[in-house]
Design a protein around this motif. Structure first.
Motif, PDB file in Angstrom:
ATOM      1  N   VAL A   1      21.796 -36.412  15.579  1.00  9.17           N
ATOM      2  CA  VAL A   1      21.581 -35.569  15.243  1.00  9.17           C
ATOM      3  C   VAL A   1      21.983 -34.302  14.051  1.00  9.17           C
ATOM      4  CG1 VAL A   1      21.365 -32.685  16.402  1.00  9.17           C
ATOM      5  CG2 VAL A   1      21.329 -34.915  17.151  1.00  9.17           C
ATOM      6  N   LYS A   2      23.684 -34.841  13.706  1.00 11.14           N
ATOM      7  CA  LYS A   2      23.961 -34.619  12.602  1.00 11.14           C
ATOM      8  C   LYS A   2      23.653 -34.895  11.533  1.00 11.14           C
ATOM      9  CE  LYS A   2      28.287 -31.688  14.242  1.00 11.14           C
ATOM     10  NZ  LYS A   2      29.566 -31.496  14.420  1.00 11.14           N
ATOM     11  N   HIS A   3      24.067 -36.489  11.469  1.00  6.86           N
ATOM     12  CA  HIS A   3      23.366 -37.560   9.854  1.00  6.86           C
ATOM     13  C   HIS A   3      22.553 -38.499  10.332  1.00  6.86           C
ATOM     14  CE1 HIS A   3      28.006 -36.493   9.578  1.00  6.86           C
ATOM     15  NE2 HIS A   3      28.223 -36.993  10.612  1.00  6.86           N
ATOM     16  N   LEU A   4      21.948 -38.573  11.183  1.00  7.49           N
ATOM     17  CA  LEU A   4      20.833 -39.217  10.867  1.00  7.49           C
ATOM     18  C   LEU A   4      19.272 -37.629  11.634  1.00  7.49           C
ATOM     19  CD1 LEU A   4      21.264 -41.943  13.521  1.00  7.49           C
ATOM     20  CD2 LEU A   4      20.682 -41.811  10.501  1.00  7.49           C
ATOM     21  N   LYS A   5      19.440 -36.701  11.522  1.00  8.49           N
ATOM     22  CA  LYS A   5      18.653 -35.719  11.830  1.00  8.49           C
ATOM     23  C   LYS A   5      17.549 -36.083  12.495  1.00  8.49           C
ATOM     24  CE  LYS A   5      20.753 -33.400   7.909  1.00  8.49           C
ATOM     25  NZ  LYS A   5      22.021 -32.696   8.912  1.00  8.49           N
ATOM     26  N   VAL A   6      18.274 -37.153  13.529  1.00 12.91           N
ATOM     27  CA  VAL A   6      16.673 -37.524  14.358  1.00 12.91           C
ATOM     28  C   VAL A   6      15.412 -35.893  15.079  1.00 12.91           C
ATOM     29  CG1 VAL A   6      17.129 -38.872  15.262  1.00 12.91           C
ATOM     30  CG2 VAL A   6      17.586 -37.438  16.530  1.00 12.91           C
ATOM     31  N   PRO A   7      14.024 -36.492  15.391  1.00  8.96           N
ATOM     32  CA  PRO A   7      13.692 -34.981  15.534  1.00  8.96           C
ATOM     33  C   PRO A   7      13.477 -35.057  16.759  1.00  8.96           C
ATOM     34  CG  PRO A   7      12.429 -37.208  14.229  1.00  8.96           C
ATOM     35  CD  PRO A   7      13.896 -37.067  13.735  1.00  8.96           C
ATOM     36  N   HIS A   8      13.520 -36.151  17.744  1.00  7.00           N
ATOM     37  CA  HIS A   8      13.548 -36.206  18.797  1.00  7.00           C
ATOM     38  C   HIS A   8      14.986 -36.671  19.509  1.00  7.00           C
ATOM     39  CE1 HIS A   8       9.301 -34.674  18.543  1.00  7.00           C
ATOM     40  NE2 HIS A   8       9.064 -36.301  17.253  1.00  7.00           N
ATOM     41  N   ILE A   9      14.992 -35.873  20.843  1.00  5.41           N
ATOM     42  CA  ILE A   9      15.898 -36.657  21.892  1.00  5.41           C
ATOM     43  C   ILE A   9      15.115 -37.381  23.166  1.00  5.41           C
ATOM     44  CG2 ILE A   9      17.618 -36.911  23.235  1.00  5.41           C
ATOM     45  CD1 ILE A   9      19.090 -35.089  21.179  1.00  5.41           C
ATOM     46  N   ILE A  10      15.343 -38.083  23.717  1.00  8.62           N
ATOM     47  CA  ILE A  10      14.669 -38.941  24.951  1.00  8.62           C
ATOM     48  C   ILE A  10      15.490 -39.169  25.997  1.00  8.62           C
ATOM     49  CG2 ILE A  10      12.606 -40.487  25.928  1.00  8.62           C
ATOM     50  CD1 ILE A  10      11.550 -40.711  23.116  1.00  8.62           C
TER      51      ILE A  10
ATOM     52  N   VAL B   1      21.701 -27.155  20.101  1.00  7.62           N
ATOM     53  CA  VAL B   1      21.408 -25.474  19.445  1.00  7.62           C
ATOM     54  C   VAL B   1      20.615 -25.334  18.614  1.00  7.62           C
ATOM     55  CG1 VAL B   1      21.785 -23.793  20.649  1.00  7.62           C
ATOM     56  CG2 VAL B   1      23.057 -25.184  22.006  1.00  7.62           C
ATOM     57  N   ARG B   2      21.604 -25.173  17.724  1.00  5.23           N
ATOM     58  CA  ARG B   2      21.337 -25.107  15.829  1.00  5.23           C
ATOM     59  C   ARG B   2      19.804 -25.881  15.589  1.00  5.23           C
ATOM     60  NH1 ARG B   2      27.276 -24.879  14.965  1.00  5.23           N
ATOM     61  NH2 ARG B   2      27.264 -26.709  14.181  1.00  5.23           N
ATOM     62  N   ALA B   3      20.082 -27.347  16.025  1.00  9.10           N
ATOM     63  CA  ALA B   3      18.628 -28.054  15.969  1.00  9.10           C
ATOM     64  C   ALA B   3      17.313 -27.573  16.120  1.00  9.10           C
ATOM     65  CB  ALA B   3      18.944 -29.292  15.436  1.00  9.10           C
ATOM     66  N   LEU B   4      17.426 -27.131  17.513  1.00 12.64           N
ATOM     67  CA  LEU B   4      16.532 -26.554  18.704  1.00 12.64           C
ATOM     68  C   LEU B   4      15.927 -25.469  17.530  1.00 12.64           C
ATOM     69  CD1 LEU B   4      17.356 -27.642  22.006  1.00 12.64           C
ATOM     70  CD2 LEU B   4      15.898 -28.362  20.775  1.00 12.64           C
ATOM     71  N   GLU B   5      16.705 -24.670  17.319  1.00 13.99           N
ATOM     72  CA  GLU B   5      16.308 -23.330  16.823  1.00 13.99           C
ATOM     73  C   GLU B   5      15.766 -23.280  15.405  1.00 13.99           C
ATOM     74  OE1 GLU B   5      19.761 -20.573  19.514  1.00 13.99           O
ATOM     75  OE2 GLU B   5      20.385 -20.936  17.344  1.00 13.99           O
ATOM     76  N   ALA B   6      16.093 -24.134  14.618  1.00 13.69           N
ATOM     77  CA  ALA B   6      15.972 -24.596  13.552  1.00 13.69           C
ATOM     78  C   ALA B   6      14.082 -25.115  13.671  1.00 13.69           C
ATOM     79  CB  ALA B   6      16.664 -25.621  12.559  1.00 13.69           C
ATOM     80  N   ASN B   7      14.458 -25.502  14.932  1.00 16.01           N
ATOM     81  CA  ASN B   7      12.732 -26.817  14.970  1.00 16.01           C
ATOM     82  C   ASN B   7      12.578 -27.590  14.237  1.00 16.01           C
ATOM     83  OD1 ASN B   7      10.540 -26.523  16.402  1.00 16.01           O
ATOM     84  ND2 ASN B   7       9.357 -25.478  14.851  1.00 16.01           N
ATOM     85  N   GLN B   8      14.127 -28.045  14.610  1.00 19.96           N
ATOM     86  CA  GLN B   8      14.161 -29.519  13.588  1.00 19.96           C
ATOM     87  C   GLN B   8      14.226 -30.458  14.809  1.00 19.96           C
ATOM     88  OE1 GLN B   8      17.274 -28.931  11.563  1.00 19.96           O
ATOM     89  NE2 GLN B   8      16.471 -28.035   9.646  1.00 19.96           N
ATOM     90  N   LEU B   9      14.966 -29.667  15.664  1.00 18.16           N
ATOM     91  CA  LEU B   9      14.964 -31.242  17.318  1.00 18.16           C
ATOM     92  C   LEU B   9      13.458 -30.918  18.592  1.00 18.16           C
ATOM     93  CD1 LEU B   9      16.824 -33.120  18.278  1.00 18.16           C
ATOM     94  CD2 LEU B   9      18.164 -31.628  18.634  1.00 18.16           C
ATOM     95  N   HIS B  10      13.291 -31.767  18.983  1.00 18.39           N
ATOM     96  CA  HIS B  10      12.857 -31.508  20.277  1.00 18.39           C
ATOM     97  C   HIS B  10      13.244 -32.084  21.585  1.00 18.39           C
ATOM     98  CE1 HIS B  10       9.797 -29.896  18.235  1.00 18.39           C
ATOM     99  NE2 HIS B  10      10.105 -30.099  16.471  1.00 18.39           N
ATOM    100  N   MET B  11      13.357 -32.056  22.368  1.00 20.76           N
ATOM    101  CA  MET B  11      13.774 -32.567  23.398  1.00 20.76           C
ATOM    102  C   MET B  11      12.755 -33.201  24.674  1.00 20.76           C
ATOM    103  SD  MET B  11      17.786 -31.337  23.467  1.00 20.76           S
ATOM    104  CE  MET B  11      17.966 -30.270  24.955  1.00 20.76           C
ATOM    105  N   HIS B  12      12.640 -34.540  25.445  1.00 19.54           N
ATOM    106  CA  HIS B  12      12.163 -35.153  26.258  1.00 19.54           C
ATOM    107  C   HIS B  12      12.432 -35.346  27.352  1.00 19.54           C
ATOM    108  CE1 HIS B  12       9.396 -34.901  23.026  1.00 19.54           C
ATOM    109  NE2 HIS B  12       9.798 -35.230  22.194  1.00 19.54           N
ATOM    110  N   GLY B  13      11.829 -35.521  28.950  1.00 20.81           N
ATOM    111  CA  GLY B  13      12.983 -36.057  29.932  1.00 20.81           C
ATOM    112  C   GLY B  13      12.306 -37.761  30.107  1.00 20.81           C
ATOM    113  N   TRP B  14      11.782 -38.567  30.344  1.00 20.11           N
ATOM    114  CA  TRP B  14      11.097 -39.332  30.210  1.00 20.11           C
ATOM    115  C   TRP B  14      11.707 -40.487  31.773  1.00 20.11           C
ATOM    116  CZ3 TRP B  14       8.824 -42.580  25.248  1.00 20.11           C
ATOM    117  CH2 TRP B  14       8.563 -41.488  24.857  1.00 20.11           C
TER     118      TRP B  14
END
Ligand SMILES: [Zn+2]
Length: 211
Positions: free
Chosen positions: A91-100, A175-188
């Motif tokens: 999240v901090k370094h690679l700045k992935v846009p999604h977490i699954i 939380v910061r990345a979500l609030e900035a709309n830079q990250l989205h989370m998913h449950g698969w």
């Protein structure tokens, strides 16, 4: 080491038919570094390799695997937290846009939890690790009290994905990345029995077939 012969032969196949046939892909990955589009949190289970199941190329996904694909809550105690370290890097370094968070059917870690091995302290490391999912276990025990153990395990596998997603929300940088709309989370959820992929509908708290 007969058991390893297949793995070594497999690497030769990989080098011949993948590495040597995709020079541009590997040139970019080595010169520019990785820029994966998702962090995938998956189980150690040998049947649920994310790269295999999702048919990805090198560089596509950043993967952390642990017993039962769990995310512990954020703890800043200076101790060693392997999964949290991988999440931080992604999240901090690679700045992935999604977490699954990818759970699966027939999960041995979830079964150990549901069968109560933590109460008898059967395992030195698995039991305290699986205790992260005590909320999921209690929820299933409450809502599916009369169900079979197999059904309870199935329900807990999916409930645990929800708890992991909640635990991800305890990490300040997430939380910061979500609030900035830079990250989205998913449950698969990978249903091994039927070869199906399901996705969590967060609003309805249930899993819906994707494909
Ligand atoms: Zn598992």
């Amino acid at each position: 080491m007969k058991e390893l012969d297949k793995l070594k032969a497999g690497f030769k196949q990989f080098r011949k038919y993948y590495f040597e046939e995709n020079p541009e892909l590997y040139r970019q990955l080595t010169e520019k570094g990785q820029s994966p589009k998702a962090l995938v949190i998956a189980c150690c289970d040998s049947r649920v390799h994310p790269a295999h199941v999702m048919n990805t190329d090198p560089g596509d996904i950043f993967v952390v695997r642990n017993v039962a694909n769990l995310v512990p809550a954020y703890v800043d105690d200076g101790k060693t937290h392997g999964t949290s370290a991988a999440i931080e890097f992604a999240v901090k370094h690679l700045k992935v846009p999604h977490i699954i968070v990818m759970g699966h059917s027939q999960c041995g870690g979830i079964r150990a939890l549901m069968e109560g091995s933590h109460e008898s302290k059967t395992h030195t490391f698995i039991d305290p690790w699986m205790a992260i999912m005590t909320p999921a276990r209690e929820q299933v025990a409450r809502e599916y009290a009369s169900a079979t153990i197999d059904e309870q395990c199935h329900q807990c596998e999916q409930a645990a994905i929800g708890v992991s997603l909640e635990n991800l929300m305890t990490f300040p940088f997430i939380v910061r990345a979500l609030e900035a709309n830079q990250l989205h989370m998913h449950g698969w959820y990978f249903d091994i029995d039927n070869g199906m992929l399901l996705e969590m509908d967060k609003a309805q708290k249930r899993f819906i077939s994707v494909c």
